[in-house]
Write a protein that holds these residues in place. Structure first.
Motif, short mmCIF file in Angstrom:
data_model
loop_
_atom_site.label_atom_id
_atom_site.label_comp_id
_atom_site.label_asym_id
_atom_site.label_seq_id
_atom_site.Cartn_x
_atom_site.Cartn_y
_atom_site.Cartn_z
N ALA A 65 0.48 -1.53 0.06
CA ALA A 65 0.09 -0.11 0.09
C ALA A 65 0.96 1.15 0.47
O ALA A 65 0.83 2.20 -0.72
CB ALA A 65 -0.79 0.09 1.70
N VAL A 66 2.17 1.27 0.88
CA VAL A 66 2.61 2.49 0.47
C VAL A 66 3.20 2.69 -0.87
O VAL A 66 3.63 4.07 -0.95
CB VAL A 66 4.38 2.20 1.84
CG1 VAL A 66 5.06 3.02 1.72
CG2 VAL A 66 3.84 2.15 3.41
N ASP A 67 3.81 1.61 -1.40
CA ASP A 67 3.90 1.49 -2.93
C ASP A 67 2.94 2.08 -3.04
O ASP A 67 3.62 3.17 -4.14
CB ASP A 67 4.66 0.64 -3.42
CG ASP A 67 5.84 -0.22 -2.99
OD1 ASP A 67 6.52 0.09 -2.78
OD2 ASP A 67 6.02 -1.89 -2.85
N GLY A 68 1.77 1.74 -3.47
CA GLY A 68 0.81 2.23 -4.58
C GLY A 68 0.74 3.63 -3.83
O GLY A 68 0.67 5.19 -4.91
N TYR A 69 0.67 4.00 -2.11
CA TYR A 69 1.04 6.17 -2.38
C TYR A 69 1.95 6.70 -2.90
O TYR A 69 1.42 8.01 -3.47
CB TYR A 69 1.48 5.50 -0.29
CG TYR A 69 1.33 7.18 0.16
CD1 TYR A 69 0.52 8.28 0.42
CD2 TYR A 69 2.73 7.34 0.72
CE1 TYR A 69 0.81 9.30 0.55
CE2 TYR A 69 3.49 8.62 1.11
CZ TYR A 69 2.03 9.61 1.00
OH TYR A 69 2.44 11.06 1.87
N TYR A 70 3.35 5.89 -2.79
CA TYR A 70 4.17 6.56 -3.36
C TYR A 70 4.09 7.16 -5.32
O TYR A 70 3.81 8.07 -5.47
CB TYR A 70 5.78 6.13 -3.32
CG TYR A 70 5.92 6.92 -1.98
CD1 TYR A 70 6.59 8.13 -1.55
CD2 TYR A 70 6.14 5.59 -1.19
CE1 TYR A 70 6.41 8.14 -0.09
CE2 TYR A 70 6.58 5.73 0.35
CZ TYR A 70 6.82 7.50 0.55
OH TYR A 70 7.39 7.52 1.62
N ALA A 71 3.37 5.56 -5.98
CA ALA A 71 2.85 6.27 -7.18
C ALA A 71 2.04 6.84 -7.02
O ALA A 71 2.28 7.76 -7.86
CB ALA A 71 2.19 4.96 -7.12
N ASN A 129 1.38 9.84 -5.19
CA ASN A 129 2.02 11.47 -4.09
C ASN A 129 3.86 11.35 -4.30
O ASN A 129 4.15 11.61 -3.35
CB ASN A 129 1.71 11.49 -2.76
CG ASN A 129 0.31 11.24 -2.58
OD1 ASN A 129 -0.38 12.21 -3.14
ND2 ASN A 129 -0.27 9.71 -2.48
N PRO A 130 4.07 11.25 -5.55
CA PRO A 130 5.86 10.89 -5.69
C PRO A 130 6.68 12.21 -5.47
O PRO A 130 6.00 13.50 -5.28
CB PRO A 130 5.89 11.24 -7.64
CG PRO A 130 4.28 11.30 -8.41
CD PRO A 130 3.38 11.62 -7.25
N THR A 131 7.38 11.77 -4.63
CA THR A 131 7.86 12.70 -3.97
C THR A 131 8.38 14.62 -4.58
O THR A 131 8.51 15.21 -4.17
CB THR A 131 9.86 12.63 -3.25
OG1 THR A 131 9.39 11.48 -2.28
CG2 THR A 131 10.38 13.22 -2.39
N ALA A 132 9.41 14.29 -5.75
CA ALA A 132 9.30 15.26 -6.75
C ALA A 132 8.16 15.56 -6.56
O ALA A 132 8.20 17.39 -6.96
CB ALA A 132 10.16 14.82 -8.06
N ASP A 133 6.89 15.60 -6.50
CA ASP A 133 5.50 16.64 -6.82
C ASP A 133 4.97 17.32 -5.52
O ASP A 133 4.25 17.45 -5.78
CB ASP A 133 4.65 15.50 -7.59
CG ASP A 133 4.54 15.11 -9.32
OD1 ASP A 133 5.95 15.95 -9.97
OD2 ASP A 133 4.19 14.25 -9.59
#
Length: 83
Positions: free
Chosen positions: A32-38, A40-44
């Motif tokens: 689920a964390v992988d989905g969260y980062y997909a 909400n990319p850190t760069a954005d």
């Protein structure tokens, strides 16, 4: 998929928050964390590092609550990531 540093952040957060979480729930949390980062990319996100950590902390708590709620026999401890 999260980057190695994002994955490490999530693993450390989970180990501190619930070191006894069963492996199946741990894997579900990390997926689920992988989905969260997909989504909400850190760069954005905000350029402020501490702001991003705070956002992640709150998101991780919500993700963990969701994982616990959808897996029979696990306990729900509430939002431990909120302060």
């Amino acid at each position: 998929m999260s980057t190695p540093s994002e994955r490490l952040e999530a693993e450390i957060w989970l180990e501190v928050t619930d070191p006894d979480l069963p492996e199946a729930q741990r894997e579900a949390f990390l997926a689920a964390v992988d989905g969260y980062y997909a989504e909400n990319p850190t760069a954005d996100r905000s350029p402020h590092f501490l702001s991003m950590l705070r956002e992640d902390n709150l998101a991780f708590a919500k993700i963990l609550d969701s994982v616990r709620a959808h897996v029979p026999g696990t306990r729900k401890r509430g939002n431990q990531g909120e302060s």
